[in-house]
Every structure is written in structure tokens, then in C-alpha cells.
Enzyme design. Structure first.
Site, short mmCIF file in Angstrom:
data_model
loop_
_atom_site.label_atom_id
_atom_site.label_comp_id
_atom_site.label_asym_id
_atom_site.label_seq_id
_atom_site.Cartn_x
_atom_site.Cartn_y
_atom_site.Cartn_z
N ASP A 87 0.83 -1.21 0.00
CA ASP A 87 0.00 0.00 0.00
C ASP A 87 0.87 1.25 0.00
OD1 ASP A 87 0.84 -0.58 2.56
OD2 ASP A 87 -1.17 -0.78 3.41
N MET A 95 -2.78 -5.39 3.75
CA MET A 95 -2.26 -4.05 3.43
C MET A 95 -3.42 -3.16 3.07
SD MET A 95 0.93 -4.06 3.83
CE MET A 95 1.48 -5.43 4.78
N CYS A 96 -3.51 -2.02 3.70
CA CYS A 96 -4.82 -1.42 3.66
C CYS A 96 -4.82 0.06 4.05
CB CYS A 96 -5.71 -2.14 4.66
SG CYS A 96 -5.60 -3.92 4.51
N GLY A 97 -6.04 0.60 4.03
CA GLY A 97 -6.29 1.92 4.57
C GLY A 97 -7.33 1.83 5.68
N ASN A 128 -4.11 -2.52 9.49
CA ASN A 128 -3.21 -2.26 8.37
C ASN A 128 -1.89 -2.89 8.71
OD1 ASN A 128 -1.58 0.67 6.93
ND2 ASN A 128 -1.93 -1.33 6.07
#
Lengths: 441, 228, 295
Positions: A208, C1-3, C173
Site C-alpha cells: 500500500d 495491506m490497507c487503509g 493495516n
């Protein structure tokens, strides 16, 4: 009197001669063994696959007359200026520092003559390399040694190194002997110290964040250059999918036989998956995302012959990359230096202490006297010859399977000699229509 | 004359192209960017004398790889501000997030507020002045340049440090492996004085302590193995 | 994996605007997580227990569901269905039987509680938000998540938030490296997860600690010792939310506070539209430090 029969002295298979020698070495020095190269243990490899060739059901192409294309374009997804190569074989990243200036020049000369690209390494871009490489891929590494925007802009593509096959999840260690004034200057380090390379990038962690890093690099280079992401053969399905999601133009996948300039032997031999086992999951990830052939896949780690090239392409790669084989073509581990290898306590073919900088062949060294032993023009020519042979061999096999482009090779052209290879490559065991794990069985 | 570009009206690509071309033109032009709204990769890759003021807070990698340009952020900056900067000046009026000035080779990064973790990680010659505090693992593997902190430093300052100089006025929560306090000699006072002046910092060099590498990890020694 | 995004309102008059504010925050995190999105919203309490369920065939699955459920648990049941999700409200005490019945019918349980409702689906955050009318939702606080799947499948069940106990949920996350081992440890205690996702194990760990008598703060402290890997966690409870980052703290996290709200996000961008953000106190949570806000 008859002698009583005695048991023969018997060596332990578990505690073999090699194992005991390593225990003694560790006990004496207190440090793990550091070396160069890739995994030396035997693992299932391309040798365990065979092409079936055309016969009655398919028609072969005539050698030398009927065209079999070998060109590859890398970076067609986002980059304004994709890389056009004449052959499906590129030169993998190897650092100036681990290699001498003349060795880098020879790689550039050979690759350019053969119509393919070379790659920088952990240590920045040199004039020898840029000047002699028509197409140069600039590696963007955790250490960022010598990293600067000018070199970024004069590269033809940028390869963000997340991992390599010899050591997925690890950094490197270049011992002080090779940190000469020039190498130290390029890396902003004191001369003669051990140089430790980081295992993660300093300013992003995870896909990300990587997506944003790629945005920055594209903004700095006007969206012109293809962005490669290099991963070690760890969890190829997920890693490939995440590279694509991060915005890669090209995924470079390096299996466990892929080499390194210097790292712990325990890492090289015990971490990562064989190259053969990495390709299908990576291709599956690309296919699941609808990105096969749109994001190109470059496979490396133990490519030696045109047959290896053809088999990697048949399993779904768009190109392959060579490192160790290229060094051998230049003259690494050549029998003509046998007496010198002996003096170093090793022998031709086994020399792997590249990090110590005493390479008799003058390739993996910064010693000015040893460096002189490599003539970059002649060595470049040898590399060109070797690359041409790889290409001709790959073409021969593709024609035999009835293909007018090497990219039309497919898994169905192959059969496997062993259960292991059948399972890893997902191609049927020879004489059957089955492989371990095949759905429906 | 000053040009104004509004991020709500203009795409990032167009803003960066405009700025990059203006820097290249070597004309010392001035630009104001409004409504940055935390956008990433703003004013990155500038290669020439240019004055850019960003009216608000920025996202990741603002002023990344800067050469010669002067970039001012009238707000806070996200991760990796001025990463790999070569020269020029980047000023953050607010706080900077993690990795500020990472791998920077030169120039001055002037942070008026606090910087969070990994400030100056792997720095290679850049000067960083932080008027507030810095977070943990700052100057990790820092190779060259100067990190000046008017406030306090977090955990593991200067872990695996090479030849970068660290100056801290406040407290240091803990030092990282191979980082030690060192004597402040006249030449260090000189360097610090100049940097404080350049950064417009209201502090006296004599108030700082200097930290640097003990150089014990420079060549492998079995007796230091637990530091790796 | 992120927001990740989170918003905790300090003033009741802002409650009707919660969904609107949170939706803008969620959509700005699309690049960090394009695979799926989800939101847990803590809305009005009705005196009963709300159970959020999901079905891929909502037309048939939700038809007469309230009446069927009512027959089994013997109490008033109401249903509110939105797209693939439905929120069933049942009397307190009948929740266990209701969940067993709903699971038996093949419905996926998103979560339950006195005030929490969970909406999550695969797809871009803006599409997920539109599908559920997130903008129209009111409440006291909420957390949202956009996902870039690492090692488990892109499915509804793999989307965040994960809820493993009443009114508790977790978004994450990062990437945990001992979740398989922890899953086995929890299973031995009788705590089971519904997906292969690492985050769900984190959620189950926290719920299990709370069920054993730990406070939310103690449970979050426990993640620092017992969970390995990289994480920024935001956990929601009936009264508020908590934040914790692993000791290495590489994954981004930023917070903002005004007199009106406390906001959390993976990136500052998510705050750009919040009222009064220019004057807010903005900071990054320290590694290995537990924060929470409760009313």
C-alpha cells in the site's frame, strides 16, 4: 587363528564430512559462513521437464527458414517508453562494488550487441555501465547507495528491488576488503568497513505504501520509464498479485537458485522456493487479475541453457534473466585459473567467496591488478555469443513445437520426468495426463 | 512574479510538470500551490532554482529527490518528505511524518514542528534541523550529514550509525546499537552554529550534546555479535 | 495491506453526519485498498440486539426472514435490509439462538451488538459506500477499512471490519506473522474464526482476552506481546475506539482531534474534508502505545 570380522569405519550421513567441517569452522570463528552465488543443493529444476515436440498432431516450423520471433516488449502497462528487446534474455542486477568496473563494462557490451538490457545493482550507476549499455535498468534498493535523480532519469527502466531469490527477506553484507575508495565514495561510506545492506526499504513498508512510492518515481521520470518490481521466490502467488496491485509494469521473480554477491550460506540454502516452483503460481496470479502478458513476468534463478529459457517461457514467463551464467560466460570460475583457486583453498566451479575480492578471474573484485585480467571487449563478445546461443536454442525448441514466436510456447508443450517437477510445474508426468494436485483427480 | 496553482483545479501530473519545467528553466520563478489536501508526491523531482510554497498539508514524498529548489510546506508533511534530497532547502512549518529526509544526500531539511519515527534514516549527507522532537529509530544507519534536534529524541537514536553527526538539545530516550555520546569539539560548535542560523533556530550550540558512531560494528568482531 | 479510517464524535448534534464524514474518509483511502471495503457504524440503540447478516442472494434469503426467525426465538424481530446486508433486531438474550438459526440458513454473520452494524463487500470503496447508502447513516462513532488483500482471498468474509464479540470490531493495516499459531491457540480455548484472514485472529484474540476479564486497554496491550508482525489496529467498542501500533510501527497512522471529534486515518489525506481540520491537533500515535477514546 582366523581374524574376527570387523565393522567397517562408518561415516554418519547426518554428520557428514562437510557438516563436521562447517561445525569446526563455526566453532573457530564465531561467525556464520558468508559467500556469494545461489543455492548449491539439488532442487527440482527445468532439467526435469521435456518438450514433446510436434509430430502428427502438430506441425513443426522449418529451422533457419521459417521465422520464429524472439522479441519482447517490457513495460507496456503504464510507461510511455517501454523497453524493446530482441531476445527474451536479460542481464540481472549485479552491483558495481561486488563486480569490477571492467566486468560491468563487459556485461554492457555483450548485452548491447545481443540486443538486450543490463541492470545496475546495490551501489549505483557507473559510467562504464551506462556508457556501454544501450538499455540499462536502474535498481532502486533499500540501501539507496549512489541513488540520485539524474541517474534515475537517464535509466531506461527502474527496478524496485523488494527481494532476491538467494535471500528473500534478507539484506546483504559486503566485507571491508571490497570497500575501496571508489566504492566507498559512491556509497557515502568510510573506506574498508563491512557494509551492511538493509532488508527493507527505508521509506515505505508494504504494497500500500509501495504504490505511493511508484507514483513518486513516475512523477520524477515523467511517466516514461517502465517500473519493474523484483521479488524473491517466497510466496509467488501473493507477491506477484501485490506487485501488480502496487502498480508494477513488470514483475521480476527470482527463484532460490538466483545468486547474490554476499550473504549468509544458511540464507542461500534454506530460504526461498526453487525457480521451477515459483513460475506457475506467479502466472496464475497474473491470470486471475487479467494481467498475464499485460504486466510482463521476468523469471530468474538458475537459467543456463536455451532449454531453460524455453521452459520458463512455456510456463508463462515473458523473459528470463541471467546473472551467474553471465559471469561464467565472462570468465568466472574458469579452469585456466585452477592453480590460483587452489591457493585460495577452493577449486574451479566451487569458488564462491566473491565478497572477499580476491577473484582470480578479475570479475568479482576491486583489486586493480586482478581487474586487469578481464578484457571487457573480449569478455563482452563471449557474453554476446552465449546470449545468441541461448536464443538460438530457445528458438529451435519453439519451432519444434510449431510456434512462430517463443511466447507461444505453453505448458501443454511440456511433460515432466519426476513427480516433483510435475507437481511444481503443473505439467503431466511423462506418459500420463496427470500431475500431483491436478483438480478432478 | 508569483504563479498560483490550485490542486482542486489541476491534476498532480500537470502541477509537477509545470514545476519541473520551471525549475529546469533556471529562472528563479515563484509558485504557490493551494489546496494540497494531503496529496502525495507534490513538487518532487525538481531540478533547478525555484521557490515553491504549498499552502497546506502534504502526503507522502513531498519534495522527493529535490535539487536546488526551495520548497516550503505551510502545514504538515506526510511520510518521506524530501527523501533522497540532493540539494536546496525544504521547510516544513508543521510536523513531519516518518522517514523525513530519508537517504538524503545534501541540502537542508528544516522542520519547524516535530518529526516522527525514522527521521534521517540512512541519510547520506543531508542536513536536517528539527525544531521539536523526533521519534524512534531516527538516524538509523545514517551515513553522512548532520541531524540537529532542538527537542527530545525517541528510542534507539542512531542505531547502526555510520559517520553522520547527531546533535540533540533535549533528552534522548535511548541510544541505538553502536551510537554513543561524543565530545563536542570547537569544529562541531561551528557546524552547529551555522546550521542553527540557516534554519532560523533560536538555540545556542553549547546547549546540545553530540552523538556519533562508536564504530564497533564497522568490522565484524565476535564479541559484538549481540549488537547485530 | 490497507487503509483505515475512524471517527468518534464528541457532540450529539453531529451524529446525523457521521456516515457522510466517514464515507469521504473511506473513499480517499481507495489506493491503499481497492479490493474491498467495510464499515462498522455505532448507531442508535433500540433495546434489542442487532445482528448484521450478508447473503449473495438477498432477494430470496431476506424474504420473510424476520417472520421465520420470530417463530424460532419467540419474540419481536425487525428487519432492515440494504443490498446484500440485513440488520435483524432481536430481544436481548435471544441472540445466540438467532445467530445459530441464521447461520443454519447459510447467512454470513457480519457482527452483532446493541449499537454496532457492519457493512462490507468486495469492490471499490466508493461502490461499497453507494451500495449501502453509508452517507445516510448516523451514529456516535464508526470505523472503516479499505483492503488490499495480502495472503487470504478477496471475499466478503475476508473484508474488514471483523467482529468476534458483541459491539466489538477490529480493522488492521499490516500483516501478522504468527496468526496461524494464534488461531490454533484460540481454537483450543473454543474461540473460532470464520475466515483465513490474519486480522480476524487479532479480533478474536482481543475478544477472548476481554471475555476472560481483561479491559479493552489490557487486551490491546496484550497484542504487543502476543501478536507478531506489523500492525496498526483500530478497534471499535460500544463506547468508543482504541488504537495501537506494533513496536516497529512502520505502517502509517495519523490522528486529529478538535472539540467536535477524534479522527484516525492511515494518511492525512483522509482528513482533508473534515470541518475545522486546519485548526485541529494532528499527531501520530506512538509505537507500542495504547490509545482510546470513550464516551
Amino acid at each position: 587363528m582366523e581374524k574376527t570380522p570387523q565393522t567397517e569405519p562408518r561415516q554418519s550421513w547426518t554428520f557428514s564430512k562437510d557438516v563436521n567441517a562447517e561445525i569446526r569452522r563455526a566453532a573457530a570463528t564465531g561467525i556464520y559462513d558468508i559467500r556469494g552465488g545461489g543455492a548449491k543443493r539439488r532442487v527440482p529444476h527445468f532439467d526435469d521437464l521435456l518438450f514433446m515436440g510436434a509430430s502428427m498432431s502438430r506441425y513443426p516450423l522449418e529451422g533457419y527458414r521459417e521465422k520464429c520471433d524472439t522479441s519482447v516488449t517490457l513495460g507496456t502497462r503504464f510507461a510511455k517508453k517501454p523497453i524493446e528487446l530482441k531476445i527474451p534474455v536479460t542481464i540481472a542486477g549485479m552491483s558495481f562494488g561486488s563486480l569490477s568496473g571492467p566486468a560491468k563494462e563487459a556485461l554492457g557490451r555483450g548485452a548491447t550487441l545481443a540486443g538486450t538490457s543490463t541492470t545496475t545493482g546495490d551501489g549505483g550507476m557507473t559510467e562504464e555501465e551506462r556508457g556501454h549499455s544501450e538499455k540499462l535498468v536502474y535498481q532502486y534498493l533499500p540501501s539507496r547507495y549512489g541513488m540520485n535523480p539524474d541517474d534515475l532519469r537517464r535509466a531506461d527502466a527502474i527496478e524496485i528491488v523488494v527481494g532476491q531469490g538467494a535471500k528473500p527477506g534478507g539484506g546483504g553484507m559486503l566485507l571491508g576488503q571490497k570497500i575501496t575508495e571508489r566504492v566507498a565514495g559512491m556509497r557515502d561510506l568510510p573506506v574498508g568497513i563491512d557494509q551492511r545492506s538493509a532488508c527493507r526499504h527505508p521509506d515505505w513498508t508494504g504494497p500500500d505504501d509501495l504504490e505511493i512510492k511508484i507514483l513518486e518515481i513516475r512523477e520524477i521520470t515523467n511517466w516514461e520509464k517502465p517500473i519493474y518490481i523484483k521479488i524473491g521466490g517466497a510466496r509467488p502467488y501473493y507477491d506477484t498479485a501485490l506487485a501488480v496491485k502496487s502498480g508494477a509494469d513488470v514483475v521480476v521473480l527470482d527463484g532460490m537458485q538466483g545468486g547474490t554477491a554476499a550473504t549468509q550460506d544458511v540464507f542461500i540454502e534454506h530460504v526461498g522456493q526453487p525457480t521451477l516452483a515459483c513460475i506457475r503460481p506467479a502466472v496464475q496470479a497474473l491470470q486471475d487479475l487479467g494481467m498475464h502478458r499485460k504486466v510482463q513476468l521476468v523469471v530468474s534463478g538458475g537459467i543456463r541453457t536455451g532449454a531453460d529459457v524455453a521452459k520458463a517461457l512455456a510456463l508463462g514467463a515473458d523473459a528470463v534473466s541471467i546473472g551467474t551464467a553471465a559471469l561464467i560466460a565472462l570468465g568466472d570460475n574458469d579452469p585456466k585459473w585452477e592453480s590460483e583457486y587452489q591457493k585460495l583453498g577452493t577449486t574451479t566451479g566451487a569458488y564462491d567467496d566473491w565478497h572477499e575480492g580476491r577473484d582470480p578471474a578479475g570479475i568479482t573484485t576491486q583489486d586493480p591488478e586482478l581487474m586487469k585480467r578481464l578484457d571487457p571487449v573480449a569478455a563482452g563478445r563471449r557474453l554476446q555469443n552465449y546470449l545468441n546461443v541461448l536464443t538460438l536454442e530457445c528458438q529451435t525448441l519453439a519451432r519444434a513445437c510449431g510456434h512462430n514466436h517463443v511466447h507461444n510456447l505453453e505448458p501443454e508443450d511440456l511433460c515432466a520426468l519426476t513427480m516433483e517437477a510435475a507437481a511444481m510445474a503443473q505439467v503431466p508426468l511423462a506418459g500420463t495426463n496427470w500431475y500431483p494436485g491436478k483438480p478432478g483427480f | 512574479m508569483t504563479n498560483t496553482l490550485d490542486m482542486t483545479q489541476t491534476e498532480l501530473r500537470d502541477i509537477n510538470s509545470t514545476l519541473q519545467a520551471a525549475a529546469k528553466a533556471q529562472a528563479n520563478a515563484e509558485y504557490i500551490i493551494t489546496n494540497p489536501r494531503g496529496s502525495h508526491a507534490m513538487a518532487c523531482g525538481l531540478d533547478g532554482p525555484l521557490d515553491v510554497t504549498i499552502q497546506g498539508s502534504t502526503g507522502y514524498y513531498c519534495a522527493g529527490m529535490n535539487k536546488e529548489a526551495t520548497v516550503t510546506v505551510k502545514g504538515s508533511a506526510g511520510p518521506g518528505v524530501a527523501e533522497n534530497m540532493m540539494s536546496g532547502t525544504v521547510t516544513i512549518e508543521g510536523d513531519a511524518s516518518q522517514y523525513a529526509g530519508a537517504t538524503g544526500h545534501g541540502g537542508l531539511l528544516n522542520i519547524k514542528g516535530n518529526a516522527s519515527s525514522r527521521c534521517g534514516i540512512s541519510m547520506k549527507g543531508i542536513d536536517i534541523v528539527v525544531h521539536g522532537n523526533i521519534g524512534h529509530m531516527s538516524a538509523f544507519m545514517a551515513q553522512k550529514g548532520n541531524l540537529v534536534v532542538l527537542g527530545n529524541a525517541g528510542d534507539a537514536l542512531g542505531d547502526s550509525l555510520y559517520e553522520a553527526r547527531l546533535f540533540v538539545r533535549g533528552t534522548v530516550k535511548s541510544l541505538g546499537a553502536d551510537c554513543i555520546e561524543k565530545e563536542m569539539r570547537p569544529e562541531h560548535i561551528e557546524i552547529l552554529k551555522e546550521l542553527l542560523e540557516k534554519a532560523g533556530a533560536d538555540a545556542k550550540p553549547e546547549e546540545f550534546k553530540r552523538y556519533g558512531s562508536a564504530r564497533k560494528l564497522y568490522n565484524f568482531n565476535i564479541d559484538h555479535a549481540d549488537e547485530y | 495491506m490497507c487503509g483505515i479510517v475512524g471517527l468518534f464524535l464528541k457532540k450529539d448534534e453531529l451524529r446525523p453526519k457521521l456516515g457522510d464524514m466517514l464515507t469521504d474518509m473511506l473513499i480517499t483511502m481507495t489506493d491503499r485498498g481497492p479490493d474491498s471495503a467495510g464499515i462498522a457504524i455505532y448507531g442508535d440503540e433500540t433495546g434489542g440486539i442487532k445482528i448484521t447478516v450478508q447473503s449473495d442472494t438477498p432477494e430470496t434469503a431476506f424474504a420473510d426472514l424476520d417472520a421465520d426467525l420470530c417463530a424460532v426465538i419467540d419474540g419481536p424481530v425487525t428487519i432492515k435490509s440494504i443490498s446484500t446486508h440485513a440488520v435483524l433486531t432481536v430481544p436481548a438474550g435471544s441472540e445466540k439462538a438467532a445467530i445459530a438459526f441464521l447461520e443454519d440458513k447459510g447467512l454470513r454473520i457480519m457482527g452483532s451488538g446493541e449499537s454496532m452494524e457492519i457493512y462490507k463487500e468486495i469492490g471499490l470503496p466508493k461502490d461499497v459506500a453507494a451500495r449501502f447508502n453509508l452517507r445516510e447513516m448516523g451514529g456516535s462513532h464508526g470505523i472503516g477499512h479499505t483492503r488490499m488483500a495480502t495472503e487470504s482471498a478477496v471475499t466478503t468474509m475476508g473484508a474488514h471490519p471483523f467482529s468476534t464479540a458483541d459491539d466489538q470490531c477490529l480493522v488492521h493495516n499490516g500483516s501478522l506473522s504468527n496468526h496461524n499459531q494464534m488461531r490454533r491457540v484460540l481454537a483450543k480455548k473454543g474461540v473460532f474464526t470464520r475466515s483465513e484472514n490474519d486480522t480476524e485472529v487479532g479480533a478474536a484474540y482481543i475478544s477472548s482476552r476481554i471475555a476472560d476479564g481483561a479491559t479493552l486497554g489490557e487486551a490491546l496491550e496484550g497484542t504487543l506481546k502476543d501478536l507478531d508482525g506489523f500492525f496498526t489496529f483500530v478497534t471499535g467498542t460500544k463506547n468508543g475506539f482504541g488504537v495501537v501500533r506494533d513496536p516497529i510501527a512502520c505502517k502509517p497512522a495519523v490522528m486529529a482531534e478538535t472539540d467536535d471529534y477524534v479522527a484516525f486515518a492511515s494518511e492525512y489525506r483522509a482528513f482533508a474534508d473534515l470541518p475545522g481540520i486546519d485548526a485541529a491537533r494532528v499527531w501520530e500515535p506512538e509505537p507500542a502505545t495504547v490509545y482510546f477514546w470513550e464516551r
